[in-house]
Design an enzyme around this catalytic site. Structure first.
Site, PDB file in Angstrom:
ATOM      1  N   SER A 242      35.605 169.416  18.409  1.00 39.24           N
ATOM      2  CA  SER A 242      34.343 169.618  17.922  1.00 39.24           C
ATOM      3  C   SER A 242      33.781 168.946  16.806  1.00 39.24           C
ATOM      4  O   SER A 242      35.092 168.895  15.589  1.00 39.24           O
ATOM      5  CB  SER A 242      33.261 171.001  18.923  1.00 39.24           C
ATOM      6  OG  SER A 242      33.439 170.687  20.128  1.00 39.24           O
ATOM      7  N   SER A 280      35.464 166.564  22.496  1.00 37.86           N
ATOM      8  CA  SER A 280      34.336 167.436  21.344  1.00 37.86           C
ATOM      9  C   SER A 280      32.845 167.162  21.489  1.00 37.86           C
ATOM     10  O   SER A 280      32.884 166.203  22.067  1.00 37.86           O
ATOM     11  CB  SER A 280      35.293 165.935  20.705  1.00 37.86           C
ATOM     12  OG  SER A 280      34.682 166.578  18.945  1.00 37.86           O
ATOM     13  N   ASP A 282      30.342 167.610  19.814  1.00 36.17           N
ATOM     14  CA  ASP A 282      29.270 166.915  18.674  1.00 36.17           C
ATOM     15  C   ASP A 282      28.340 166.994  18.475  1.00 36.17           C
ATOM     16  O   ASP A 282      27.136 166.202  18.682  1.00 36.17           O
ATOM     17  CB  ASP A 282      30.123 165.290  18.258  1.00 36.17           C
ATOM     18  CG  ASP A 282      31.577 165.257  18.497  1.00 36.17           C
ATOM     19  OD1 ASP A 282      32.362 166.083  18.503  1.00 36.17           O
ATOM     20  OD2 ASP A 282      32.268 164.324  19.117  1.00 36.17           O
TER      21      ASP A 282
END
Length: 360
Positions: A242, A280, A282
């Site tokens: 992340s 991830s 984001d």
């Protein structure tokens, strides 16, 4: 904040565009203060909290325009519904690990009310972001508490910032190396005046094969090196983790323009190679440290308020500054990274900065 023990990306000779501010940090934006609480205990605790005061201590409870954006939603950034509704950011921002969002949220509320007792009668919706540090850190331990957050907020100050394994970035990894916290800034001319854009990134993303530095796809070479994060840990595929990025500017902006700045963050991340893993989260926040209080709904019993803002047609230099500063903030994380051993003996190797001449 303490000075950095290692050279930053520019000092390593990496060719980067744009003109940085005095500290090449988010704190180049007047009024912005940053504090860290770093927890390194025994073999298993590698975590912490990063706290950002958008308008400094004196501005706690006073709003400024803000917006947010997501590249991938496999993560958390609290308070975004209120940002979407009003475009007003009035409290400190916290960044930590995935399972510590609750205590950080609580800590921001307690600290803010202590600073401004009159806030105790209002609803408070802090913005708290997270990235996953379970490779190096005992994620399920209750190591981050509300008191940890208060410590980070009490330490918040302007000036130069430490980078790498500090604050919320203590247990993070990026591109198969030790990751963490990075920052950078740019000074640009907008609408006939000089303005600053600063970013702070908690970098915990990217597969090593993707890593790109100054346009060179160095990950293709480095992928042949030993990589304990990707080679021996199968909980998530390479690239998982992340990224939280906070963008600040002293250019007067509308909330929608702050959102537009936040949407440019992925362009800077992409310059470092990431393709945006499903694993991830984001998430990005942007605020304009201006128009103080103009969005505070309880300030106006009747009448109207006014916002000063850069005309949309003149905003492009700010977009460019965001992209450049985000790229450099990630490279500053790599420059600061040193090998860390954490939970269960897991190893996160430091980036081999000494090989840059060869790689580039």
């Amino acid at each position: 904040m303490s000075e950095r023990p290692r050279a930053r990306a520019r000092e390593l000779g990496i060719d980067l565009e744009g003109t940085p501010g005095t500290f090449n940090a988010i704190t180049d934006v007047p009024g912005v203060e940053v504090g860290y609480a770093t927890l390194v205990e025994g073999d298993d605790v590698r975590t912490g909290v990063t706290a950002i005061l958008p308008l400094g201590r004196d501005g706690v409870g006073c709003s400024c325009p803000a917006g947010w954006s997501a590249l991938n939603g496999n993560g958390e950034l609290t308070g975004t519904h209120w940002l979407t509704e009003t475009g007003a950011l009035a409290l400190p921002v916290g960044i930590t690990n995935t399972h510590a969002v609750g205590p950080v949220h609580r800590g921001i509320v307690e600290w803010s009310v202590a600073q401004r007792p009159e806030l105790g009668d209002r609803w408070l919706l802090p913005v708290v972001g997270e990235t996953w540090d379970g490779y190096l850190n005992d994620l399920n331990g209750r190591h981050v508490t509300a008191e940890t957050v208060v410590d980070a907020l009490d330490r918040a100050a302007p000036g130069p910032l430490a980078e790498g394994s500090v604050g919320g970035g203590t247990g993070m990894n990026v591109y198969g190396y030790k990751g963490g916290t990075g920052t950078a800034s740019r000074v640009v001319e907008v609408a006939g005046a000089e303005h600053t854009v600063g970013v702070l990134t908690q970098a915990n993303f990217g597969a090593r094969r993707e890593l790109t530095i100054a346009g060179r796809r160095v990950g293709r070479v480095l992928a042949h090196d030993d990589n304990p994060i990707e080679d021996s840990y199968a909980l998530a595929p390479p690239g998982a983790g992340s990224c939280i990025c906070v963008v600040a500017t002293d250019a007067p902006l509308l909330p929608a323009q702050c959102t537009a700045l936040a949407r440019r963050v992925p362009l800077g991340l992409a310059r470092t190679g990431t393709t945006g893993s499903h694993y991830s989260g984001d998430l990005f926040l942007a605020f304009s440290a201006t128009n103080m209080g103009a969005l505070d709904s309880d300030m106006y019993v009747s009448g109207t308020a006014q916002l000063e803002f850069v005309p949309w047609g003149l905003i492009d230099p700010l977009y460019e500054a965001v992209v450049q500063a985000v790229e450099e903030s990630v490279l500053n994380v790599l420059a600061a990274s040193e090998t860390v051993v954490g939970r269960a003996g897991h190893v996160s190797p430091g980036f081999p900065a000494g090989r840059l001449d060869e790689l580039l």
